[in-house]
Structures are given as structure tokens and as C-alpha cells.
Scaffold this motif. Structure first.
Motif: not given
Length: 456
Positions: A110-122
Motif C-alpha cells: 500500500n506504499a505510495p506510487e512515488r515510493e514504488w517508482r523510486l524503488y524500481h529506478r534504484n
């Protein structure tokens, strides 16, 4: 003052000292210098590299070290073949360590979409060799990989170093234990493996991953080397972490060699790899499921019974650990594996990936009821009976001092009678601990307590 102490106490002191401190302790006095020789190099390790063999050969030019070595560990880990630098770089990108370390950092569902995008980028960056290493490190790492790969290829072409192995074993007249080890089934620390292969930037794996050899030629070279030294030494323990079951299909000459070497053993541990993974490429580019082969062939071979001549050639056996490793998680027939085998001094048994009825399992164990003290069972499938009844029979008929259960216990006739110890944490309140204490005869634990914990 050291001359006032009995020799037994000197030896006891050295037995309690860490191996790295033995050289310093030997410097304290002449008595300790002499006694400490026996503890200076009790175990030697060899890696499947030219440097590893050469280092060992230089070591045994010392006149007093060889006779004091009691244990030899042979790490058979081999580098995978990468035809070019691009495939080598891809291997670094696919590192299991990177995947596991980033999996632990995965955001909550349920994490914010912005947090998921940062995870995938890193995560994408972390899996890129160019992001993790400098250009100089990549150049150096690839050069190290090519050098070590060439060394291992040279050893393969020279019959897996048979001449070097014979030379080494000739210098070890008092050798008692041999361990054939790999990264995934290591009986010892893997520091030497990390030191050997870390410069290549990729992990080396057991020879199970290379051309299906899976330790067979390395074990045979050790056995041939031992034959040339049998007039000087008698082996007591053989530990083989992972090896292809096809070692049992070797020629009559090699099979008799195995029987000859294992005859005096007191400890025999072996884990057979039974299935290999084959990836087939579809000409139309469609995805094709990987094919697993070997389990059926292995079971058919066990049914024929040739392996029994090997198992029954060890009359002094005290510790027996025979496991199977299958990519299909297959189970193998306990009855056809052991038949009527009996060892009068058997004290410890480990069984992994077998199936049988409850009666056949108990019948095998009851043959050794007078001597059996330690039992380890993992990944076992019952064809008939209930596991709680098996636990109760083990408790009442055997006189165990130690019992361990692991992985999964399943039941063909009762789907609900399945016991999952994989996700069960160790500790005094776990299901595994309750089962083990019940089998060992704890008066405060009943079968009803075990079933209650399982349902919970």
C-alpha cells in the motif's frame, strides 16, 4: 613451568585454542613448540584451481607438516562458461545476492506510487554492472575470470589434476577425513571460496552447474589417489556435499575402487543430485517450460540394487547420511535404497527426500534400535499411516538422544497430515521443537499437544 604439566594437559590446552593462535602459542616455550605441531595444520583445504594445487604442493615440502594433517577439504566449485564479456556482465547483473538484497527493501503493497517508482529506478541501477563497478574494476574482474576459467579448464584436460592429487595424498599418511564440498553444500567455512573467486565479480558454484559433472571426476581422482596411499593410511570419514547419482553407474573398475576405499569408513555422508535442468529453445521464439530429467532414471537404478554392494561394504559404519537433491522435489523409495542393509555399530542416521509406509520406516530404524542414538529426517513422504503415530512409535521404541526434523513431512493418503517445518522458526515454542521434544520422551509433552500446535 611447562615441564610440570602432564602432556595430556598440554594437548588439552591446544585443543581449546583457536587455530589462528596456535603459531603464537608455540612460541612460548619448547614444549609447546613440539606439542603444537600436531595442531598447526590439522586440516588443509584445496580449491579447484591451479593456484590451489600449487600452494598445497609447496606447503608439503615442509618435512613435518604432512604426517600431522588429519582432514582434507576439496572445494570443487567451478566458474560457469561465459563465451564473451557481454555474457559475463549479464551474469553479474543476475546475481542472486543483488536480487535478495533488493527484495528486502521492497516497499509495502500500500506504499505510495512515488515510493514504488523510486524503488524500481534504484533497483535497475543496482543491477547494472556499470553502476556498481568502475571501468577499472570491470576490466580487472573480467581478466581474473578468464585466468581462473583457463586454470580450471587446464585441470579438466589433465584428468582433473590426478597427478597433483596423488602427489598431495602421498604426503598425508595419517589422513582420516575427506570432504568434497561445494558452495551450496559446504561442510566447512566458505572464506577460502570467497577469497579465491571474489576477484572475478561473479560467484562460483559447485560443479553441479558445469556439464553435469557434479563432482564425479573430482571424487574419482581422490579415490585413485587414495588407492596409491592405502598402504600408509586408512580413511575413517567421507563427506560428499553434492554429487551426481550417476557416480553409482561408473564402470566395474571404478565401482570396485569405491568399495575398496569406503570399506573401513565409520562416517559416510553423501547427497545425490538426481535431476538436472535443461532449457530448450523453441525455433519460433515461444516460451518453453524447462525440462527436468534424471529422477525416474535414478529410481529405476535403485530398484536394480547395484548400489547396495557399496552401502553394505562398510561394516564399521557409525554415521550414515544419505540424501537426494531433486529440482522436482521428488522422493525416493526407502525400501529399494536400503533393502535389508544392517550396520551393527550405526549410531547416527540422516534421511532426506524418501518415501515409504510408516511400517517400513520403523522397520528400518528398529534394525538398529540397540545402537541408534541420533536421527535426522527431512522432506519425507508417508505412503500409509499417520505422522503423529510415527512420532509416538519413535518415542516408545527407540532410545534416541537427539532427533531433528526438517523441511516437509507429507502424507499420500491424508492430505491434511502435512507438516511444514520450513517456515517454522527455531525456538522453544515452535512446532519443530515440540515434535522433537515429544519424540525424545519429554514427559510434559503429549501427542495431543503436538496436534494442537500443528492446527494452530
Amino acid at each position: 613451568m611447562d615441564h610440570l604439566l602432564p602432556l595430556e594437559l598440554h594437548r588439552h590446552i591446544f585443543a581449546l585454542v583457536d587455530g589462528s593462535d596456535v603459531p603464537n602459542l608455540r612460541k612460548t616455550c619448547r614444549t609447546f613448540a613440539n606439542v603444537g605441531l600436531d595442531y598447526l595444520l590439522p586440516q588443509v583445504e584445496i580449491t579447484f584451481t591451479r593456484k590451489g594445487f600449487d600452494h598445497l604442493a609447496q606447503l608439503f615440502k615442509h618435512p613435518t607438516l604432512g604426517p600431522r594433517v588429519k582432514s582434507l577439504v576439496y572445494h570443487i566449485d567451478a566458474l560457469e562458461p561465459y563465451p564473451n564479456k557481454d555474457e559475463w556482465l549479464q551474469a553479474i547483473s543476475d546475481s542472486l545476492y543483488i536480487c535478495d538484497s533488493w527484495k528486502s527493501r521492497m516497499p509495502a503493497q500500500n506504499a505510495p506510487e512515488r515510493e514504488w517508482r523510486l524503488y524500481h529506478r534504484n533497483h535497475t541501477k543496482a543491477c547494472s554492472p556499470e553502476w556498481r563497478y568502475t571501468e577499472k574494476q570491470l576490466v580487472t574482474g573480467y581478466a581474473a575470470y578468464k585466468r581462473l576459467w583457463a586454470e580450471q579448464q587446464d585441470l579438466r584436460q589433465k584428468n582433473f589434476g590426478i597427478v597433483d592429487i596423488k602427489t598431495v595424498l602421498a604426503q598425508l599418511p595419517n589422513l582420516k577425513r575427506i570432504t568434497l564440498s561445494s558452495y551450496h553444500e559446504s561442510f566447512t567455512g566458505t572464506n577460502i571460496l570467497e577469497e579465491t573467486f571474489k576477484s572475478t565479480l561473479v560467484e562460483a558454484f559447485g560443479d553441479a552447474h558445469y556439464h553435469n559433472h557434479c563432482g564425479v571426476p573430482q571424487l574419482l581422482t581422490l579415490l585413485h589417489g587414495l588407492r596409491s596411499a592405502t598402504a600408509k593410511t586408512t580413511l575413517e570419514s567421507l563427506d560428499v556435499g553434492l554429487i551426481s547419482w550417476k557416480i553409482l553407474q561408473e564402470s566395474d573398475e571404478n565401482f570396485e575402487l569405491m568399495r575398496e576405499i569406503v570399506c573401513p569408513l565409520k562416517v559416510f555422508r553423501m547427497a545425490f543430485v538426481t535431476s538436472q535442468l535443461y532449457n530448450w529453445e523453441d525455433p519460433d521464439g515461444r516460451e518453453v517450460e524447462p525440462v527436468l530429467e534424471g529422477d525416474t532414471e535414478c529410481q529405476a537404478f535403485l530398484d536394480e540394487g547395484r548400489h547396495l554392494a557399496l552401502l553394505q561394504s562398510m561394516p564399521n559404519l557409525q554415521v550414515l547420511a544419505l540424501a537426494f537433491h531433486s529440482k522436482e522435489l521428488s522422493h525416493f523409495d526407502l525400501v529399494s535404497t536400503f533393502r535389508d542393509s544392517y550396520w551393527p555399530h550405526l549410531r547416527e542416521v540422516r534421511l532426506q527426500s524418501y518415501h515409504s509406509t510408516d511400517g517400513d520406516l520403523l522397520e528400518f530404524l528398529m534394525r538398529h534400535v540397540q545402537t541408534l542414538k541420533v536421527l535426522n529426517v527431512a522432506d519425507y513422504r508417508l505412503l500409509r499411516g499417520l505422522w503423529v503415530d510415527v512420532f509416538r512409535d519413535l518415542r516408545t521404541t527407540l532410545h534416541l538422544e537427539e532427533f531433528r526434523c526438517g523441511r516437509w513431512f507429507s502424507n499420500d493418503t491424508m492430505p491434511d497430515d502435512c507438516w511444514d517445518f520450513c517456515g517454522d522458526p527455531d525456538g522453544p515454542n515452535s512446532l519443530r521443537d515440540l515434535v522433537e521434544t515429544f519424540v525424545l520422551g519429554d514427559l510434559d509433552t503429549t501427542a495431543e499437544d503436538v496436534l494442537k500446535m500443528k492446527k494452530a
